[in-house]
Each structure stands twice: as C-alpha cells, then as structure tokens.
Design a protein around this motif. Sequence first.
Motif, short mmCIF file in Angstrom:
data_model
loop_
_atom_site.label_atom_id
_atom_site.label_comp_id
_atom_site.label_asym_id
_atom_site.label_seq_id
_atom_site.Cartn_x
_atom_site.Cartn_y
_atom_site.Cartn_z
N ALA A 4 112.81 -3.00 -56.66
CA ALA A 4 112.12 -1.89 -57.32
C ALA A 4 111.10 -2.47 -58.28
O ALA A 4 111.45 -3.23 -59.19
CB ALA A 4 113.12 -1.01 -58.07
N LYS B 255 120.45 1.10 -54.69
CA LYS B 255 119.42 1.17 -53.64
C LYS B 255 118.39 0.06 -53.80
O LYS B 255 117.53 -0.12 -52.94
CB LYS B 255 118.75 2.54 -53.67
CG LYS B 255 119.71 3.67 -53.30
CD LYS B 255 119.01 5.02 -53.31
CE LYS B 255 119.98 6.12 -52.94
NZ LYS B 255 119.34 7.46 -52.97
N ALA B 256 118.44 -0.65 -54.91
CA ALA B 256 117.63 -1.85 -55.13
C ALA B 256 118.50 -2.83 -55.89
O ALA B 256 119.32 -2.42 -56.73
CB ALA B 256 116.36 -1.53 -55.91
N LEU C 155 117.12 3.69 -59.04
CA LEU C 155 117.32 2.91 -57.82
C LEU C 155 118.27 1.74 -58.05
O LEU C 155 119.15 1.46 -57.22
CB LEU C 155 115.99 2.41 -57.28
CG LEU C 155 115.05 3.45 -56.66
CD1 LEU C 155 113.70 2.83 -56.36
CD2 LEU C 155 115.66 4.04 -55.40
N ALA D 11 116.14 -5.57 -51.31
CA ALA D 11 115.55 -4.34 -51.85
C ALA D 11 115.12 -4.59 -53.29
O ALA D 11 115.92 -5.01 -54.12
CB ALA D 11 116.56 -3.20 -51.78
N LEU E 34 112.43 5.88 -62.24
CA LEU E 34 112.92 5.76 -60.87
C LEU E 34 113.45 4.35 -60.60
O LEU E 34 114.41 4.19 -59.83
CB LEU E 34 111.83 6.11 -59.87
CG LEU E 34 111.48 7.60 -59.78
CD1 LEU E 34 110.32 7.83 -58.84
CD2 LEU E 34 112.70 8.41 -59.32
N GLN E 35 112.85 3.34 -61.21
CA GLN E 35 113.40 1.99 -61.07
C GLN E 35 114.84 1.96 -61.59
O GLN E 35 115.72 1.38 -60.96
CB GLN E 35 112.54 0.99 -61.85
CG GLN E 35 111.26 0.56 -61.16
CD GLN E 35 110.50 -0.44 -61.98
OE1 GLN E 35 109.88 -0.08 -62.98
NE2 GLN E 35 110.55 -1.69 -61.59
N ARG F 197 112.56 -4.24 -48.59
CA ARG F 197 112.28 -2.84 -48.92
C ARG F 197 111.74 -2.84 -50.34
O ARG F 197 112.43 -3.21 -51.28
CB ARG F 197 113.53 -1.96 -48.81
CG ARG F 197 113.19 -0.47 -48.98
CD ARG F 197 114.36 0.45 -48.80
NE ARG F 197 115.23 0.42 -49.97
CZ ARG F 197 116.50 0.05 -49.94
NH1 ARG F 197 117.04 -0.35 -48.81
NH2 ARG F 197 117.23 0.07 -51.04
N ILE F 198 110.50 -2.43 -50.48
CA ILE F 198 109.81 -2.50 -51.77
C ILE F 198 109.46 -1.09 -52.21
O ILE F 198 108.74 -0.37 -51.52
CB ILE F 198 108.54 -3.36 -51.66
CG1 ILE F 198 108.91 -4.78 -51.24
CG2 ILE F 198 107.78 -3.37 -52.97
CD1 ILE F 198 107.73 -5.66 -50.93
N ASP F 199 109.98 -0.70 -53.37
CA ASP F 199 109.66 0.60 -53.95
C ASP F 199 108.83 0.38 -55.21
O ASP F 199 109.29 -0.25 -56.17
CB ASP F 199 110.94 1.37 -54.30
CG ASP F 199 111.70 1.83 -53.07
OD1 ASP F 199 111.14 2.64 -52.31
OD2 ASP F 199 112.83 1.37 -52.85
N GLU F 200 107.59 0.88 -55.20
CA GLU F 200 106.73 0.82 -56.38
C GLU F 200 106.82 2.17 -57.08
O GLU F 200 106.22 3.15 -56.64
CB GLU F 200 105.29 0.52 -55.96
CG GLU F 200 105.11 -0.81 -55.24
CD GLU F 200 103.67 -1.02 -54.81
OE1 GLU F 200 102.80 -1.11 -55.69
OE2 GLU F 200 103.43 -1.07 -53.59
N VAL F 201 107.57 2.21 -58.17
CA VAL F 201 107.91 3.49 -58.79
C VAL F 201 107.87 3.37 -60.31
O VAL F 201 107.75 2.27 -60.86
CB VAL F 201 109.31 3.97 -58.34
CG1 VAL F 201 109.31 4.32 -56.86
CG2 VAL F 201 110.36 2.90 -58.62
#
Length: 296
Positions: free
Chosen positions: A98, A142-143, A137, A96, A133-134, A125-129
Amino acid sequence: MDLQYYSDFLTVVRAGTIAAAARQLNIAQPALTYRLKMLEEYLGAPVLTTERGARKIELTEAGEYLYERAQYLLATEDNLKREITQRVHGTAGELAVALSPSTASSFIRERLIPFSRTFPRVQYRIDEVSIALQTDLLLAGKAEIGVVNAPLLQPERFRILQKESERFVLAAAVEHKRFGLNDEPVALDDLRHVPLALSRGCADLFLQACDARALHPEILSICTTRTAALIWARENRACAVVPKAPAAAADGLRYHPLSKPPLAVYRSIVIVADRPLTKVARNFLQFHSLLPPELA
C-alpha cells in the motif's frame, strides 16, 4: 487414477513398444501390460492397438486424445509442485504493498524492480491510496508493507522499518526563462509571482511555510501525484514543487533544492506490528536489509 499410469502410457507411446518401455521403466513387461489394461478399464476405452504379427503399438482415437491430455496433466502436476516449493521458499507468490501516491514511482524503481530481477516469479499488487485507506489495507491484511509519507492512523499498531526524508525541490522546464538555466538552490521568496503546481504530498507543508513568511504563492494546480505536478512543469505552464528530484534527470526539467527554509517530508516503510509476514515479504525486506532480526 494414479498419475503414474499416465506417465507409463506416455513412456510406452514414446518408446514404440511395451517391451522397450518396460526396460526404460525398469519393470517387468507383464506388470506394465497390466497397468495399461487398468488404465483402459478406468477410461472405458482402448488406447493402444498392436496389429497381428507386428510389435509396434498404435494409438486409437481415444489414445491420441489421452496422449495429448496426459502430457498436460503431468506438466500441470510438475508446475504445481514447483510453484508450491517456490511459495514455501518465498521465490514465488504475491507481494501486496500500500503506497502513498507520490511514493509509487521511486519505490517501484528503487525497491521493486531490483527485487524482481532476483525473484522473477513474484507478482505484485500495488494500491496507491490515501493514508486512511493505507491504514485499512494494512490492518485488514490486504497489504503487508506500507510506504507512507504521512502519519498512519492508529500508529501504535505499526512498526516503522525505515524512515527517510525527501527534500522539496522546484522543477522547471529547461526553457523556463528564470529557473531553466541551472540547478542552483532557490528560496521561497524567489517564488513570488511564479505559477506553481504542487503535489499533494508536500502541499500543506509548503503552504504553511509560505504563510509563515507572508508569501502568497500563485498556485496553478494541486495534484494528487508528483508525476502530475511535473507534467505542468514539463509543459512550461508552471514550476512544480515536489518531494525529491527523480533519479532520471534527462526529462527536460531542471531541479532546484528549496532552501531558506529547507522543506522535507518523511517517507516511511512500515508493517503491522506483531503480525507474521509471508515468506515473500520477508525475502523482500531481507533483500533490502530491512528485516528485523527477530523476524528472519
């Protein structure tokens, strides 16, 4: 029911006779017959029949269904054992990450794809935020890995593993009358009266540099990502100011380093300090020579 009973049943069916199956399993025939009887009692239905005077077994309706499902059960067990082993050794599982939006393209291309070729069973799982938010996470677990181009909130809780500068470039369509002919450096003063598209990752620093030189740029668009800013340039509606030219140059654009003054943002790879990493994350960092020795 012990899965060995299902395995024995499959062996009998494939061998054609109980005697042949007993030889393959290296057990006495009465013992194998007893196991089959126990299996039938457990299922509440006969699974095999043998015609009088014939040695070859036949499947009942229940046996045909069991033959299909037993193969699935044993394959599932094999897959489960293999997946657990892979996860323990970090060759499977989930990583995961971020990401700051403008870092996603290069990070996937330069870091994730080479790693995935060596560890093909790892999922991502890739979150671009946003940076806020990074931070959330990463601190919430969560990352595990962050790729940031701005200071994280609560910086004392993070450990920087690598910090790289990304120089600003001007991207112009090859048909642009002024900047489409070559790749020579350009100065801020050269951008007067030039429609510009900025990626958000460089917008603040770029505009501050313009203010310092009493330059009032013609901003057509400020985009969340570098990719969006480059679309304006590719369509020749504006020149894009973005961090670092992409590796692929055959995209219909010319890239000019910005000079006088040179501008850059910093991209950092971070983890939460004093938090254990999964084996997958350790393998990823070790693959890229980023894993601190004490975490190996």
